[in-house]
Write a protein that holds these residues in place. Structure first.
Motif, PDB file in Angstrom:
ATOM      1  N   PRO A   1       0.799  -1.230   0.000  1.00  0.00           N
ATOM      2  CA  PRO A   1       0.000   0.000   0.000  1.00  0.00           C
ATOM      3  C   PRO A   1       0.833   1.282   0.000  1.00  0.00           C
ATOM      4  O   PRO A   1       0.334   2.332  -0.403  1.00  0.00           O
ATOM      5  N   HIS A   2       2.083   1.198   0.448  1.00  0.00           N
ATOM      6  CA  HIS A   2       2.916   2.396   0.523  1.00  0.00           C
ATOM      7  C   HIS A   2       4.177   2.283  -0.331  1.00  0.00           C
ATOM      8  O   HIS A   2       5.105   3.071  -0.158  1.00  0.00           O
ATOM      9  N   HIS A   3       4.170   1.330  -1.244  1.00  0.00           N
ATOM     10  CA  HIS A   3       5.370   1.147  -2.086  1.00  0.00           C
ATOM     11  C   HIS A   3       4.935   0.776  -3.508  1.00  0.00           C
ATOM     12  O   HIS A   3       4.324  -0.268  -3.730  1.00  0.00           O
ATOM     13  N   VAL A   4       5.230   1.679  -4.421  1.00  0.00           N
ATOM     14  CA  VAL A   4       4.912   1.453  -5.824  1.00  0.00           C
ATOM     15  C   VAL A   4       6.190   1.588  -6.643  1.00  0.00           C
ATOM     16  O   VAL A   4       6.946   2.539  -6.461  1.00  0.00           O
ATOM     17  N   GLU A   5       6.426   0.607  -7.520  1.00  0.00           N
ATOM     18  CA  GLU A   5       7.549   0.701  -8.447  1.00  0.00           C
ATOM     19  C   GLU A   5       7.034   1.150  -9.806  1.00  0.00           C
ATOM     20  O   GLU A   5       5.897   0.849 -10.190  1.00  0.00           O
ATOM     21  N   PHE A   6       7.882   1.889 -10.530  1.00  0.00           N
ATOM     22  CA  PHE A   6       7.500   2.420 -11.832  1.00  0.00           C
ATOM     23  C   PHE A   6       8.460   1.842 -12.867  1.00  0.00           C
ATOM     24  O   PHE A   6       9.626   2.227 -12.922  1.00  0.00           O
ATOM     25  N   LEU A   7       7.966   0.868 -13.645  1.00  0.00           N
ATOM     26  CA  LEU A   7       8.801   0.114 -14.575  1.00  0.00           C
ATOM     27  C   LEU A   7       8.517   0.575 -15.998  1.00  0.00           C
ATOM     28  O   LEU A   7       7.358   0.649 -16.424  1.00  0.00           O
ATOM     29  N   GLU A   8       9.582   0.865 -16.748  1.00  0.00           N
ATOM     30  CA  GLU A   8       9.422   1.411 -18.093  1.00  0.00           C
ATOM     31  C   GLU A   8       9.229   0.302 -19.116  1.00  0.00           C
ATOM     32  O   GLU A   8       9.960  -0.702 -19.113  1.00  0.00           O
ATOM     33  N   LEU A   9       8.246   0.497 -19.984  1.00  0.00           N
ATOM     34  CA  LEU A   9       8.031  -0.441 -21.084  1.00  0.00           C
ATOM     35  C   LEU A   9       9.186  -0.352 -22.073  1.00  0.00           C
ATOM     36  O   LEU A   9       9.857   0.680 -22.161  1.00  0.00           O
ATOM     37  N   PRO A  10       9.441  -1.441 -22.815  1.00  0.00           N
ATOM     38  CA  PRO A  10      10.563  -1.430 -23.769  1.00  0.00           C
ATOM     39  C   PRO A  10      10.476  -0.253 -24.730  1.00  0.00           C
ATOM     40  O   PRO A  10       9.458  -0.061 -25.410  1.00  0.00           O
TER      41      PRO A  10
END
Length: 416
Positions: free
Chosen positions: A360-369
């Motif tokens: 709930p307090h941790h979000v990762e932001f992963l980039e698409l290719p």
């Protein structure tokens, strides 16, 4: 060339070839009145309709039915109706109910035999429904869809069959060659349709030309749209298109206007004062296109200044909750029977990030290719409109997540 003619108080559908079929996309909606209409109006056997007085109980009679199923599957599909006496004239004259002790067991035994009697095996598009008759017994409808795996042959006699206006006929070598070519063409026609639709969206030529990326597109493509090449009148499309805005927030959680005519068929556009962008397009051939756009939002957990990212739940939850059920209702309203394909596409710009909630307090932001501007999920085959939307869509949703190294969607769906 598709027309609807009123026959008494009910309707029977006239397809591309000018023939009549049982008038329901959902076969379990057929009633005794539908059967009586066949007799009252003297409906004749056709390219998509065949009468059988008796239920097949022995091997030879079941092989004969397998030949009929093969012919329908190799052509444009159709209905076999057991329990109708046509006095060998091809015209329904009276009901001759089928009496069996265990109807469910009989239907399962026949459909299993038929699936195993064709090569390649018919895995979908073969549905049986028993219509109870008030005086006792049943009329049994066996619906065969046009097969995307055609041509099929009957393994018991090694013959390929096709359906004509006068019944089934073994294919000659030229017919077999044509059938193989037509099977390849069906797949190519569907791919071409999707490619052209996506090109219009990318080229800002869609019904919403100011829609920013990334864009999520869901196509539901009935096989009949390209096997029968039928089209639907604008009034029928407008009436059926109401289903695409039948839920409170519409199929894509956007309050939608009533369907209106456009060049491709009819479209439902967002009502005024909507922040979200998207539309529902119903094409003349029965294809439905749901599109979500402007999906980038800022997360308070994002450390990047003015950072925007994509939360897939924005389209995943509404498509499961409203979108796919609304599409099924729309096709049923047009009497477009399964099978069909669901195809999901994502169109995005470089540096698009996916928000992945770890806690709930941790979000990762992963980039698409960055080398890709489009992701396409493998087509999903639908053989019934009674399927669970989440079960159907989840494997396709996973494809976008796979692109950032995650095996399955992280969206929390209702009931999970």
């Amino acid at each position: 060339m598709n027309r609807l003619e009123r026959l008494g108080a009910r309707q029977l559908q006239e397809d591309f070839w000018g023939v009549y079929v049982i008038p329901h996309a959902r076969l379990d909606a057929a009633t005794e009145q539908d059967i009586e209409n066949l007799i009252d109006h003297g409906v004749r056997e056709s390219r998509t309709l065949d009468y059988k007085r008796d239920w097949p109980t022995d091997r030879d009679s079941r092989i004969a039915v397998a030949q009929d199923v093969c012919a329908f599957a190799n052509t444009v599909g159709g209905d076999l109706v057991f329990g109708i006496d046509d006095k060998k004239t091809g015209i329904a004259t009276k009901v001759s109910p089928i009496h069996v002790e265990n109807i469910d067991k009989e239907l399962l035994a026949l459909t299993s035999f038929l699936r195993d009697s064709l090569e390649p095996r018919v895995t979908g598009g073969l549905i049986a429904h028993a219509v109870p008759i008030a005086l006792g017994g049943y009329v049994i409808i066996l619906r065969v869809a046009a097969s995307p795996s055609a041509p099929h042959r009957v393994t018991k006699d090694n013959h390929f069959y096709a359906r004509t206006s006068v019944g089934k006929e073994p294919m000659d070598i030229q017919g077999i060659r044509h059938a193989f070519a037509a099977g390849a063409t069906l797949g190519q026609d569907i791919r071409t349709f999707c490619t052209e639709a996506l090109a219009r969206i990318n080229g800002l030529q869609s019904p919403m030309q100011d829609m920013d990326g990334p864009v999520f597109v869901c196509h539901l493509i009935p096989i009949s749209a390209f096997s029968r090449y039928e089209t639907h009148g604008i009034d029928s499309l407008i009436a059926a298109g109401q289903m695409l805005r039948s839920s409170r927030d519409g199929p894509i959680d956007i309050r939608m206007k009533a369907p209106r005519a456009n060049l491709e068929g009819v479209v439902c556009l967002p009502a005024r004062l909507q922040n979200a962008m998207g539309y529902a397009q119903l094409y003349r051939n029965g294809v439905v296109e749901l599109t979500f756009g402007d999906m980038l939002v800022h997360s308070p957990l994002d450390d990047e200044d003015d950072g925007l990212s994509l939360f897939p739940e924005i389209y995943e939850i509404p498509l499961v909750r409203h979108g796919l059920p609304a599409i099924f209702q729309t096709l049923a309203a047009l009497d477009i029977a399964p099978p069909a394909y669901v195809i999901l596409n994502w169109l995005y710009t470089h540096a698009t990030r996916i928000a992945v909630e770890i806690s709930p307090h941790h979000v990762e932001f992963l980039e698409l290719p960055s080398k890709l501007a489009q992701i396409t999920a493998p087509p999903l085959y639908i053989e019934s409109y009674d399927v669970d939307p989440l079960t159907v869509l989840r494997p396709a949703f996973d494809v976008l997540w796979n692109a950032v190294g995650i095996a399955h969607t992280k969206t929390k769906f209702e009931g999970e």
